[in-house]
Design an enzyme around this catalytic site. Structure first.
Site, PDB file in Angstrom:
ATOM      1  N   LYS A 140       0.834  -1.193   0.000  1.00 41.44           N
ATOM      2  CA  LYS A 140       0.000   0.000   0.000  1.00 41.44           C
ATOM      3  C   LYS A 140       0.873   1.248   0.000  1.00 41.44           C
ATOM      4  O   LYS A 140       1.688   1.435   0.918  1.00 41.44           O
ATOM      5  CB  LYS A 140      -0.894   0.016   1.251  1.00 41.44           C
ATOM      6  CG  LYS A 140      -1.990  -1.026   1.215  1.00 41.44           C
ATOM      7  CD  LYS A 140      -3.103  -0.601   0.277  1.00 41.44           C
ATOM      8  CE  LYS A 140      -4.242  -1.605   0.302  1.00 41.44           C
ATOM      9  NZ  LYS A 140      -5.269  -1.254  -0.707  1.00 41.44           N
ATOM     10  N   LYS A 244     -13.347  -6.461  -7.004  1.00 40.94           N
ATOM     11  CA  LYS A 244     -13.738  -7.016  -5.715  1.00 40.94           C
ATOM     12  C   LYS A 244     -15.122  -7.611  -5.927  1.00 40.94           C
ATOM     13  O   LYS A 244     -16.121  -6.883  -5.923  1.00 40.94           O
ATOM     14  CB  LYS A 244     -13.764  -5.907  -4.657  1.00 40.94           C
ATOM     15  CG  LYS A 244     -12.386  -5.319  -4.349  1.00 40.94           C
ATOM     16  CD  LYS A 244     -12.502  -4.152  -3.400  1.00 40.94           C
ATOM     17  CE  LYS A 244     -11.171  -3.775  -2.775  1.00 40.94           C
ATOM     18  NZ  LYS A 244     -10.037  -3.688  -3.704  1.00 40.94           N
TER      19      LYS A 244
END
Ligand code: MG
Length: 334
Positions: A140, A244
């Site tokens: 990240k 997702k």
């Protein structure tokens, strides 16, 4: 056509994350969602999970709950099919509960991406993940100052063996100049792809960056639903689509789009519970949805087997979903 009638029920869950997740969206400490239960006239009982991520543009938990409470205790296929497209998470759950479990070759396996935390913590976590045998990592970025993170990138790459792959996820945090700096740096480095290097709706920047740099780029927040994915394909997006599935509506719609469009697909967790993940993985194996490492290496995110399922290692096999007991999950909720 014969319409099935169901008894419908819904429960909420609220699960603290074992370690809060830091991304460019902020700090995330608690996962809230809904589990739905359908009981058909035949007596067959099935479950679905609603795990909204409003920061990705989905319905909110309150909106999802309101939609569910709008379905009566006795409902039918017509009412369930009438849930509008913008309720991607609710539609995922309703389709999940009504889908027949596909038969899957239990020998099939998919590589899994290990999620590395933002900042220096990535360096601390890496050795353990390498020891476990992970070959794919996602870090990240866009959380701390770019200069600091660019320095850490080289430290991280220096510690990654040549046979591993690294993905970066900026969660839309960079402006164009920052993104250009990163893409220039990554052009000479073994980066699998960079996820969401600019804001989800900044089409000019995202398409421009894809054109100007050799680094593979991926859309995530930009393509929460399939309608958006189709739109980006229409605008000429040739990079990766991170989907997702828990946010993107019925799984069979996802499979139909993936097959028709030949999209380069990465499946990723929305930090749903083991219940939703089991349905996604079962479906991914049955339909060969992707060859790329799946983004389900989120570790013991809740710290409880009931909610995490079996710990997912560097490879997840098609039998993983079998160990998830939906009824046990339902009964654990008030
Ligand atoms: Mg992402």
């Amino acid at each position: 056509m014969f319409r099935m009638v169901y008894r419908f029920a819904v429960k909420t869950y609220r699960l603290p994350l074992r370690s809060p997740l830091r991304t460019a969206h902020g700090v995330w400490a608690v996962r809230e969602g809904l589990i739905i239960r359908l009981e058909a006239e035949t007596g067959a009982v099935s479950y679905g999970e609603i795990a909204p991520l409003p920061q990705f543009g989905t319905e909110t938990l309150a909106e999802a709950l309101e939609r569910c409470l709008g379905l009566s205790d006795k409902t039918d296929d017509a009412a369930l099919d009438a849930v509008p497209a913008q309720f991607g998470c609710v539609r995922f759950a309703l389709a999940m509960a009504r889908a027949a479990n596909p038969s899957v070759d239990k020998e099939k396996r998919l590589p899994v991406t290990a999620l590395l935390p933002a900042g220096k913590a990535a360096l601390a976590m890496l050795p353990g993940k390498l020891e476990q045998g992970f070959l794919s990592f996602k870090w990240k970025v866009g959380v701390n100052r770019p200069e600091e993170e660019l320095g850490l990138l080289d430290d991280l790459l220096g510690r990654l063996p040549a046979y591993t792959r690294l993905r970066l996820d900026a969660n839309g945090a960079w402006d164009r100049r920052t993104a250009e700096k990163w893409l220039a740096r990554c052009a000479e480095r073994p980066i699998e792809f960079i996820e969401q290097p600019a804001a989800p709706d900044d089409g000019d920047t995202l398409l421009g960056l894809a054109e100007d740099y050799p680094v593979t780029l991926a859309l995530d927040e930009s393509v929460t639903g399939l309608a958006a994915a189709r739109e980006w394909q229409g605008r000429g997006w040739r990079g990766v689509f991170v989907i997702k599935p828990a946010l993107a509506g019925p799984l069979d719609e996802l499979a139909a789009w993936a097959k028709a469009s030949q999209a380069d697909l990465v499946l990723s967790s929305a930090i749903e519970t083991a219940l939703g993940r089991a349905a996604i993985l079962r479906f991914a194996f049955a339909h060969d949805l992707t060859k790329r490492a799946v983004g389900f290496g989120v570790g013991e995110i809740f710290g409880e087997r009931l909610w995490d399922g079996q710990i997912i290692g560097p490879l997840v096999d098609a039998g993983w979903s079998e160990a998830v007991d939906a009824e046990e999950i339902w009964n654990a909720l008030n």
